[in-house]
Scaffold this motif. Sequence first.
Motif, short mmCIF file in Angstrom:
data_model
loop_
_atom_site.label_atom_id
_atom_site.label_comp_id
_atom_site.label_asym_id
_atom_site.label_seq_id
_atom_site.Cartn_x
_atom_site.Cartn_y
_atom_site.Cartn_z
N ARG A 191 0.83 -1.20 0.00
CA ARG A 191 0.00 0.00 0.00
C ARG A 191 0.87 1.25 0.00
N LEU A 206 -2.06 -1.46 -3.91
CA LEU A 206 -3.42 -1.82 -3.54
C LEU A 206 -4.29 -0.57 -3.54
N GLY A 230 -3.54 3.00 -2.04
CA GLY A 230 -2.10 3.05 -1.81
C GLY A 230 -1.46 4.30 -2.38
#
Length: 227
Positions: free
Chosen positions: A59, A80, A83
Amino acid sequence: MNQEQWSTVDDYLDRQLAPHDDALDHALRASAQAGLPDIAVAANQGKFLQLLARLAGARRILEIGTLGGYSTIWLARALLPGGRLTTLEAEPAHAEIARDNLDRAGLTEVVDVRVGRALDVLPALRDEQRDAGAAPFDFAFIDADKVNNPHYVRWALELGRPGTVIVVDNVVRGGAVADSDSDDPSVRGTREMLDLLRTEPRLDATAIQTVGTKGYDGLAVALVVTP
């Protein structure tokens, strides 16, 4: 094998497993047109970094050495949802090219390009973690001046957490890394960094040789195993 064969194999592997797209191709063209050195990672190496970052569930990604943003694009696409990637670039002109390339790739909102010597900027990232509650980095890619590689690894360790993956590029130095008598500052910095990976109890690491369009080199991969 020779350089021509290495490049032919890389071209084949890229077509099979790391296909280019408009944003990546534009980043390379724009960097070349601006006179940036041709030292960005190869396409299959970019895809490898992306896969490592995805495996790490990243992230928060730290990149030291932006250049034209080519590797930044690969890595930012691994984030992700929610992120963010922070990339550090010493040369303001390079940073501007990278920002343009990232904007074209639609990644402006998830990438923070910071300009300045990494060793000057990294303390600010530490302060953000301590004072503003910023999350540790899950993944770090180090591809800047090799003299300071040991310092960069120490900073990646401080800014990471158990489970953070640290990747250092260009660690073989065309084979010169094995020469203990080398007076090349980049070789000496790389050897010191590898000594650190071996002796630092919080890290578990290895290094591999690579060949391809970028010639003969290699990378190191380390995992933060304890706080």
